[in-house]
Design an enzyme around this catalytic site. Structure first.
Site, PDB file in Angstrom:
ATOM      1  N   HIS A 147     -30.428   1.959 -41.533  1.00 34.74           N
ATOM      2  CA  HIS A 147     -31.303   1.075 -41.572  1.00 34.74           C
ATOM      3  C   HIS A 147     -30.721  -0.037 -42.418  1.00 34.74           C
ATOM      4  CE1 HIS A 147     -34.424   3.936 -40.090  1.00 34.74           C
ATOM      5  NE2 HIS A 147     -35.138   2.773 -40.297  1.00 34.74           N
ATOM      6  N   ASN A 178     -24.490   6.272 -45.553  1.00 32.92           N
ATOM      7  CA  ASN A 178     -25.852   6.030 -45.313  1.00 32.92           C
ATOM      8  C   ASN A 178     -26.810   7.018 -46.291  1.00 32.92           C
ATOM      9  OD1 ASN A 178     -28.233   5.207 -44.000  1.00 32.92           O
ATOM     10  ND2 ASN A 178     -28.068   7.064 -42.575  1.00 32.92           N
TER      11      ASN A 178
END
Length: 294
Positions: A147, A178
């Protein structure tokens, strides 16, 4: 011989003196009361004015003429399609199949967790079906669906949460990054928003001048060599900003290992951040940084 009555002038004089004394006694308290009331009104007016001025100084740029401070300037050397979402705005690059940048405003109100994380990655409905990246394009690639605007910043509304999983908000990202240092930066931003009251965030991929790796069979998705994030607090006194650059690789380092000026991030990415700021403010906040202020 007729006697004349004595004049009672002294008595009249006494009455006059008494009257004058009484007037003086009554006048002074009245004068003092009126004077004090006038001072209080002046003080109240001055205090209100100072309070308004202070508030104006503390939030000089918020919502000025509807300006969205987080939106970068139009890109000159990259393809972009601007997509407006409930919780963020994205500049999408249909050639690279990843965003150029994603920008959003984060406030304490948006940190209220009303929605659960969906984990349902979706092709962007605003793109033609044959062009839209799907989660299948990431299968077997060994990369996370990273994201840019995190789901954790969008739990305040169901639509914001849903749209945070559109693939136009996603980049191929190293798994360790991440789930590790990048996640720690996201958590720091949420803490700063809680403490500052309002911050503006822009993040996205960095593509160096080299041949880029791609993933995906149906859609060739460019894998970034690094990622950036810039954060602005315009409501602080004085305003402040800070930048970060992360290699798209495994690592376990403290936050200050990634710190840069916004100017440096602009130089590397070619993106002009926070152009809606007055020039003198923009120049100052983008050339300085101090992680201790955050």
């Amino acid at each position: 011989m007729v006697r004349r009555k004595k004049k009672k002038q002294p008595l009249k004089i006494n009455y006059l003196l008494i009257f004058i004394v009484l007037v003086c006694l009554v006048y002074e308290p009245i004068r003092q009361t009126v004077y004090e009331k006038h001072r209080e009104e002046q003080s109240s007016t001055q205090h209100t004015s100072e309070k308004q001025d202070t508030k104006k100084e503390a939030t000089p740029f918020h919502a000025a003429n509807g300006t969205k401070l987080e939106i970068p300037a139009k890109l000159k050397h990259a393809t972009e399609q601007i997509l407006y979402r409930k919780g963020y705005t994205v500049s999408y690059n249909k050639e690279l199949k990843i965003p150029n940048w994603v920008a959003w405003e984060l406030t304490p109100e948006k940190l209220v967790e009303r929605e659960s994380r969906t984990d349902k990655f979706l092709p962007d409905p605003d793109l033609p079906e044959d062009e839209a990246v799907t989660t299948d394009d990431y299968k077997g690639a060994g990369m996370d669906r990273g994201h840019m605007c995190p789901a954790g910043d969008n739990r305040w509304h169901w639509k914001a949460m849903q749209e945070s999983f559109y693939m136009t908000n996603i980049c191929p990202q190293n798994h360790n990054l991440n789930r590790g240092d990048w996640k720690e930066l996201e958590e720091s931003c949420r803490r700063w928003a809680q403490e500052e009251g309002r911050i503006y965030i822009v993040c996205g991929p960095i593509l160096y001048d080299q041949r880029h790796r791609t993933i995906g069979k149906k859609h060739k998705i460019t894998v970034p060599e690094a990622f950036f994030k810039v954060v602005l607090c315009a409501d602080s006194n004085p305003p402040k900003a800070i930048g970060f650059i992360y290699k798209n690789a495994s690592g376990n380092h403290p936050l200050d290992s990634y710190v840069n000026t916004v100017d440096e991030v602009e130089r590397i990415t070619g993106i002009d951040f926070f152009p809606a700021l007055p020039d003198e403010i923009e120049e100052k906040v983008e050339t300085e940084y101090d992680l201790k202020l955050w």
